[in-house]
Scaffold this motif. Structure first.
Motif, PDB file in Angstrom:
ATOM      1  N   MET A   1       0.840  -1.185   0.000  1.00 16.56           N
ATOM      2  CA  MET A   1       0.000   0.000   0.000  1.00 16.56           C
ATOM      3  C   MET A   1       0.876   1.237   0.000  1.00 16.56           C
ATOM      4  O   MET A   1       1.836   1.349   0.743  1.00 16.56           O
ATOM      5  N   MET A   2       0.554   2.201  -0.859  1.00 19.74           N
ATOM      6  CA  MET A   2       1.297   3.454  -0.873  1.00 19.74           C
ATOM      7  C   MET A   2       1.009   4.227   0.397  1.00 19.74           C
ATOM      8  O   MET A   2      -0.137   4.312   0.838  1.00 19.74           O
ATOM      9  N   ALA A   3       2.058   4.801   0.985  1.00 16.62           N
ATOM     10  CA  ALA A   3       1.890   5.561   2.218  1.00 16.62           C
ATOM     11  C   ALA A   3       0.875   6.670   2.004  1.00 16.62           C
ATOM     12  O   ALA A   3       0.938   7.418   1.031  1.00 16.62           O
ATOM     13  N   GLY A   4      -0.066   6.767   2.919  1.00 17.09           N
ATOM     14  CA  GLY A   4      -1.052   7.833   2.844  1.00 17.09           C
ATOM     15  C   GLY A   4      -2.287   7.491   2.049  1.00 17.09           C
ATOM     16  O   GLY A   4      -3.136   8.360   1.843  1.00 17.09           O
ATOM     17  N   SER A   5      -2.416   6.261   1.553  1.00 16.59           N
ATOM     18  CA  SER A   5      -3.618   5.892   0.801  1.00 16.59           C
ATOM     19  C   SER A   5      -4.846   6.020   1.681  1.00 16.59           C
ATOM     20  O   SER A   5      -4.842   5.600   2.835  1.00 16.59           O
ATOM     21  N   SER A   6      -5.903   6.584   1.150  1.00 15.39           N
ATOM     22  CA  SER A   6      -7.135   6.733   1.911  1.00 15.39           C
ATOM     23  C   SER A   6      -7.961   5.467   1.828  1.00 15.39           C
ATOM     24  O   SER A   6      -7.773   4.629   0.932  1.00 15.39           O
ATOM     25  N   LEU A   7      -8.889   5.341   2.750  1.00 12.72           N
ATOM     26  CA  LEU A   7      -9.806   4.207   2.720  1.00 12.72           C
ATOM     27  C   LEU A   7     -10.618   4.226   1.431  1.00 12.72           C
ATOM     28  O   LEU A   7     -10.820   3.183   0.790  1.00 12.72           O
ATOM     29  N   CYS A   8     -11.070   5.405   1.032  1.00 12.76           N
ATOM     30  CA  CYS A   8     -11.888   5.509  -0.186  1.00 12.76           C
ATOM     31  C   CYS A   8     -11.104   5.091  -1.420  1.00 12.76           C
ATOM     32  O   CYS A   8     -11.630   4.388  -2.297  1.00 12.76           O
ATOM     33  N   SER A   9      -9.839   5.502  -1.513  1.00 17.01           N
ATOM     34  CA  SER A   9      -9.046   5.136  -2.688  1.00 17.01           C
ATOM     35  C   SER A   9      -8.753   3.646  -2.697  1.00 17.01           C
ATOM     36  O   SER A   9      -8.795   3.000  -3.756  1.00 17.01           O
ATOM     37  N   LEU A  10      -8.456   3.063  -1.531  1.00 16.55           N
ATOM     38  CA  LEU A  10      -8.247   1.618  -1.468  1.00 16.55           C
ATOM     39  C   LEU A  10      -9.506   0.863  -1.878  1.00 16.55           C
ATOM     40  O   LEU A  10      -9.438  -0.127  -2.611  1.00 16.55           O
ATOM     41  N   ALA A  11     -10.643   1.329  -1.399  1.00 18.11           N
ATOM     42  CA  ALA A  11     -11.908   0.673  -1.741  1.00 18.11           C
ATOM     43  C   ALA A  11     -12.136   0.693  -3.246  1.00 18.11           C
ATOM     44  O   ALA A  11     -12.537  -0.313  -3.846  1.00 18.11           O
ATOM     45  N   PHE A  12     -11.839   1.831  -3.875  1.00 15.74           N
ATOM     46  CA  PHE A  12     -12.017   1.940  -5.331  1.00 15.74           C
ATOM     47  C   PHE A  12     -11.099   0.968  -6.059  1.00 15.74           C
ATOM     48  O   PHE A  12     -11.522   0.239  -6.972  1.00 15.74           O
ATOM     49  N   LEU A  13      -9.822   0.923  -5.658  1.00 15.36           N
ATOM     50  CA  LEU A  13      -8.858   0.044  -6.319  1.00 15.36           C
ATOM     51  C   LEU A  13      -9.226  -1.421  -6.140  1.00 15.36           C
ATOM     52  O   LEU A  13      -9.093  -2.232  -7.071  1.00 15.36           O
ATOM     53  N   LEU A  14      -9.693  -1.769  -4.954  1.00 17.76           N
ATOM     54  CA  LEU A  14     -10.083  -3.156  -4.690  1.00 17.76           C
ATOM     55  C   LEU A  14     -11.336  -3.538  -5.478  1.00 17.76           C
ATOM     56  O   LEU A  14     -11.415  -4.626  -6.060  1.00 17.76           O
ATOM     57  N   GLN A  15     -12.314  -2.662  -5.498  1.00 22.66           N
ATOM     58  CA  GLN A  15     -13.568  -2.970  -6.188  1.00 22.66           C
ATOM     59  C   GLN A  15     -13.373  -3.073  -7.694  1.00 22.66           C
ATOM     60  O   GLN A  15     -14.066  -3.854  -8.363  1.00 22.66           O
ATOM     61  N   THR A  16     -12.451  -2.299  -8.256  1.00 21.31           N
ATOM     62  CA  THR A  16     -12.235  -2.320  -9.709  1.00 21.31           C
ATOM     63  C   THR A  16     -11.241  -3.394 -10.132  1.00 21.31           C
ATOM     64  O   THR A  16     -11.003  -3.586 -11.332  1.00 21.31           O
ATOM     65  N   GLY A  17     -10.629  -4.089  -9.174  1.00 23.39           N
ATOM     66  CA  GLY A  17      -9.671  -5.125  -9.501  1.00 23.39           C
ATOM     67  C   GLY A  17      -8.270  -4.616  -9.754  1.00 23.39           C
ATOM     68  O   GLY A  17      -7.371  -5.392 -10.125  1.00 23.39           O
ATOM     69  N   ALA A  18      -8.046  -3.326  -9.557  1.00 24.75           N
ATOM     70  CA  ALA A  18      -6.714  -2.769  -9.762  1.00 24.75           C
ATOM     71  C   ALA A  18      -5.768  -3.123  -8.619  1.00 24.75           C
ATOM     72  O   ALA A  18      -4.552  -2.971  -8.746  1.00 24.75           O
ATOM     73  N   LEU A  19      -6.302  -3.586  -7.518  1.00 25.43           N
ATOM     74  CA  LEU A  19      -5.505  -3.958  -6.354  1.00 25.43           C
ATOM     75  C   LEU A  19      -6.040  -5.268  -5.796  1.00 25.43           C
ATOM     76  O   LEU A  19      -7.261  -5.451  -5.667  1.00 25.43           O
ATOM     77  N   CYS A  20      -5.145  -6.170  -5.469  1.00 25.36           N
ATOM     78  CA  CYS A  20      -5.524  -7.476  -4.920  1.00 25.36           C
ATOM     79  C   CYS A  20      -5.476  -7.420  -3.397  1.00 25.36           C
ATOM     80  O   CYS A  20      -4.468  -6.972  -2.829  1.00 25.36           O
ATOM     81  N   PRO A  21      -6.520  -7.873  -2.705  1.00 22.19           N
ATOM     82  CA  PRO A  21      -6.522  -7.832  -1.236  1.00 22.19           C
ATOM     83  C   PRO A  21      -5.362  -8.605  -0.621  1.00 22.19           C
ATOM     84  O   PRO A  21      -4.793  -8.178   0.384  1.00 22.19           O
ATOM     85  N   VAL A  22      -5.004  -9.737  -1.226  1.00 28.76           N
ATOM     86  CA  VAL A  22      -3.910 -10.540  -0.671  1.00 28.76           C
ATOM     87  C   VAL A  22      -2.588  -9.799  -0.815  1.00 28.76           C
ATOM     88  O   VAL A  22      -1.780  -9.736   0.121  1.00 28.76           O
ATOM     89  N   ASP A  23      -2.348  -9.209  -1.982  1.00 26.84           N
ATOM     90  CA  ASP A  23      -1.127  -8.435  -2.189  1.00 26.84           C
ATOM     91  C   ASP A  23      -1.059  -7.269  -1.209  1.00 26.84           C
ATOM     92  O   ASP A  23       0.008  -6.944  -0.679  1.00 26.84           O
ATOM     93  N   LEU A  24      -2.198  -6.637  -0.979  1.00 30.54           N
ATOM     94  CA  LEU A  24      -2.252  -5.505  -0.067  1.00 30.54           C
ATOM     95  C   LEU A  24      -1.878  -5.919   1.350  1.00 30.54           C
ATOM     96  O   LEU A  24      -1.041  -5.283   2.011  1.00 30.54           O
ATOM     97  N   VAL A  25      -2.453  -7.001   1.825  1.00 30.14           N
ATOM     98  CA  VAL A  25      -2.161  -7.471   3.178  1.00 30.14           C
ATOM     99  C   VAL A  25      -0.701  -7.905   3.296  1.00 30.14           C
ATOM    100  O   VAL A  25      -0.021  -7.579   4.278  1.00 30.14           O
ATOM    101  N   GLU A  26      -0.212  -8.605   2.307  1.00 33.55           N
ATOM    102  CA  GLU A  26       1.188  -9.037   2.360  1.00 33.55           C
ATOM    103  C   GLU A  26       2.131  -7.853   2.365  1.00 33.55           C
ATOM    104  O   GLU A  26       3.168  -7.873   3.042  1.00 33.55           O
ATOM    105  N   SER A  27       1.787  -6.791   1.632  1.00 28.27           N
ATOM    106  CA  SER A  27       2.639  -5.602   1.613  1.00 28.27           C
ATOM    107  C   SER A  27       2.656  -4.915   2.977  1.00 28.27           C
ATOM    108  O   SER A  27       3.682  -4.356   3.392  1.00 28.27           O
ATOM    109  N   ILE A  28       1.527  -4.969   3.679  1.00 36.86           N
ATOM    110  CA  ILE A  28       1.473  -4.372   5.019  1.00 36.86           C
ATOM    111  C   ILE A  28       2.368  -5.139   5.978  1.00 36.86           C
ATOM    112  O   ILE A  28       3.173  -4.552   6.719  1.00 36.86           O
ATOM    113  N   TYR A  29       2.272  -6.463   5.962  1.00 33.79           N
ATOM    114  CA  TYR A  29       3.125  -7.258   6.849  1.00 33.79           C
ATOM    115  C   TYR A  29       4.599  -7.155   6.456  1.00 33.79           C
ATOM    116  O   TYR A  29       5.477  -7.149   7.313  1.00 33.79           O
TER     117      TYR A  29
END
Length: 451
Positions: A1-29
């Motif tokens: 996740m890019m530093a400073g990403s908002s909840l709304c922007s993450l939601a948009f990326l996830l809903q449109t398929g531009a971001l994978c939830p698994v990739d996002l969680v792994e990047s956080i850890y």
């Protein structure tokens, strides 16, 4: 996740398929493992989070999204029960307690919405300090520290730092005397204290049951509105940003006492921008504010009395030596409160809530600095109990008014670029949360503008 990403922007990326939830969680850890995140989390729930992320990925790929929050990561203050995890409330004395059998209601609600629980965020022990210092799990360092470590504010310290660093877009906290709004103000994010009872408290470790409330820490008011809707199960009815006829009332007593000049300057600059936009602003005293502190001086603090009852057995057990001595001393103050004092405080509180609600005309909201000071250095507070107690009382002063009078309130950053964060609080009488959030969305950019 890019530093400073908002909840709304993450939601948009996830809903449109531009971001994978698994990739996002792994990047956080990966970031937690790679960077110095000491003190931000008490426990990481990797197994749960990865399972939730994989389930969210499958739903989103198959067009079965649970809604706008599906796949979005969240952190939970270490007060919220999470299935198969121990709720320690920031204290080692609870570490051997049984694991929670079920999620707290609010954890379950957001899990049903598809959110991914990253872990338990750190906090002041038993939520009983506004500074965020924890001698057991470490103290999260304010990300705005430069030459020396600064406190993060508390008690929701880990939640505040997790969001302020951009690690998470949202984390949940609790607020008994300012524990969501103080870390938000000191770390430069948004913190919303909902009206007590707006969200279920079942499965949440208490501090003072007549004052406890919950709220999210986020990067914007719009993010706050989204998570509030998710917590209430009404994401399909998000409020629309629109003009909100309103009038701001700036109290002239209590809230500016001993205020840092930088705080006053930033607040006044924000008020000036709001007034220039055509929104009426009036400065007038709120006598009930002064009365609260007069009552506390005569009878004691409700929070201390209720905390003492909650922790009475722990305070008299051998385990007390394992607890933060400052938390112990503050809780023991409640032991000295006579029943007559307690009953008087409760009765006077109800009277003052009614009085306060009558002082605001329809459409009026309160506005004042969230906290009167900038984030102070951490090390001197570790070494000096008197300084700790003085600073803690000052940090809590403005925000505890809202808990005593059962308000809803939100802190929005208002400091100029390059300065330490400063919070601007908007508040409304209890159960006027929807109006408060609509006005906060309308005014956010005016409040935030560099000055």
């Amino acid at each position: 996740m890019m530093a400073g990403s908002s909840l709304c922007s993450l939601a948009f990326l996830l809903q449109t398929g531009a971001l994978c939830p698994v990739d996002l969680v792994e990047s956080i850890y990966d970031r937690i493992d790679r960077e110095d995140m000491d003190g931000v989390f008490v426990t990481l729930t990797r197994e749960r989070a990865l399972a939730e992320a994989h389930a969210a990925r499958l739903r989103l790929r198959e067009g079965r999204s649970h809604g706008l929050l599906d796949g979005v990561p969240i952190g939970w203050k270490d007060l919220f029960d999470m299935h198969a995890s121990v709720t320690t409330a920031g204290s080692t004395v609870l570490a051997d307690q049984p694991k929670a059998r079920i999620d707290a209601d609010v954890v379950a609600t957001l899990a049903d919405a598809g959110m991914v629980s990253i872990g338990r965020t750190n906090m002041s022990e038993f939520a009983f300090s506004g500074l965020g210092i924890n001698p057991h799990y470490g103290t999260p360092i304010n990300p705005h520290s430069i030459d020396e470590p600064l406190i993060p504010g508390g008690s929701s310290s880990g939640s505040g730092v997790a969001v302020a660093t951009g690690l998470l877009a949202v984390a949940m906290g609790s607020d008994t005397g300012g524990s969501v709004r103080i870390p938000a103000a000191l770390t430069g994010i948004v913190g919303y204290k909902a009206t007590r009872g707006r969200y279920s408290m079942r499965g949440v470790f208490p501090l003072a049951i007549s004052l406890d409330s919950l709220g999210p820490l986020t990067r914007s008011v719009r993010d706050t509105v989204m998570i509030d809707a998710g917590l209430r199960g009404c994401l399909l009815a998000l409020p629309v940003r629109r003009a909100c006829p309103t009038r701001l009332v700036v109290p002239t007593n209590i809230v500016f006492d001993n205020c840092d000049p930088a705080v006053v300057h930033a607040f006044d600059a924000a008020i000036g921008r709001i007034a220039d936009s055509g929104i009426p602003v009036e400065r007038r005293p709120m006598p009930c504010f002064s009365t609260i502190f007069e009552l506390m001086g005569r009878h004691g603090a409700l929070a201390s009395a209720q905390a003492f009852v909650l922790h009475r057995e722990r305070l008299s057990s051998p385990n007390v030596v394992e607890m933060d001595r400052r938390m112990v001393a503050r809780a023991r103050q409640g032991e000295r409160m006579a029943l007559s004092d307690y009953m008087t405080l409760q009765a006077e509180r109800e009277r003052l809530i009614t009085e306060f609600n009558s002082l605001l005309a329809p459409g009026e909201l309160l506005a004042h600095p969230t906290v009167p000071q900038l984030a102070p250095p951490l090390v001197p507070l570790l070494l000096d109990d008197d300084l700790f107690n003085h600073t803690n009382a000052l940090m809590l002063r403005n925000t505890l008014i809202g808990n005593f009078l059962d308000m809803c309130a939100i802190s929005i950053p208002c400091g100029p670029e390059g300065s330490l964060p400063i919070g601007f609080q908007l508040a409304a009488p209890r159960n006027e949360d929807d109006r408060l959030l609509r006005v906060a969305m309308e005014l956010e950019q005016l409040i935030r503008a560099a000055g």
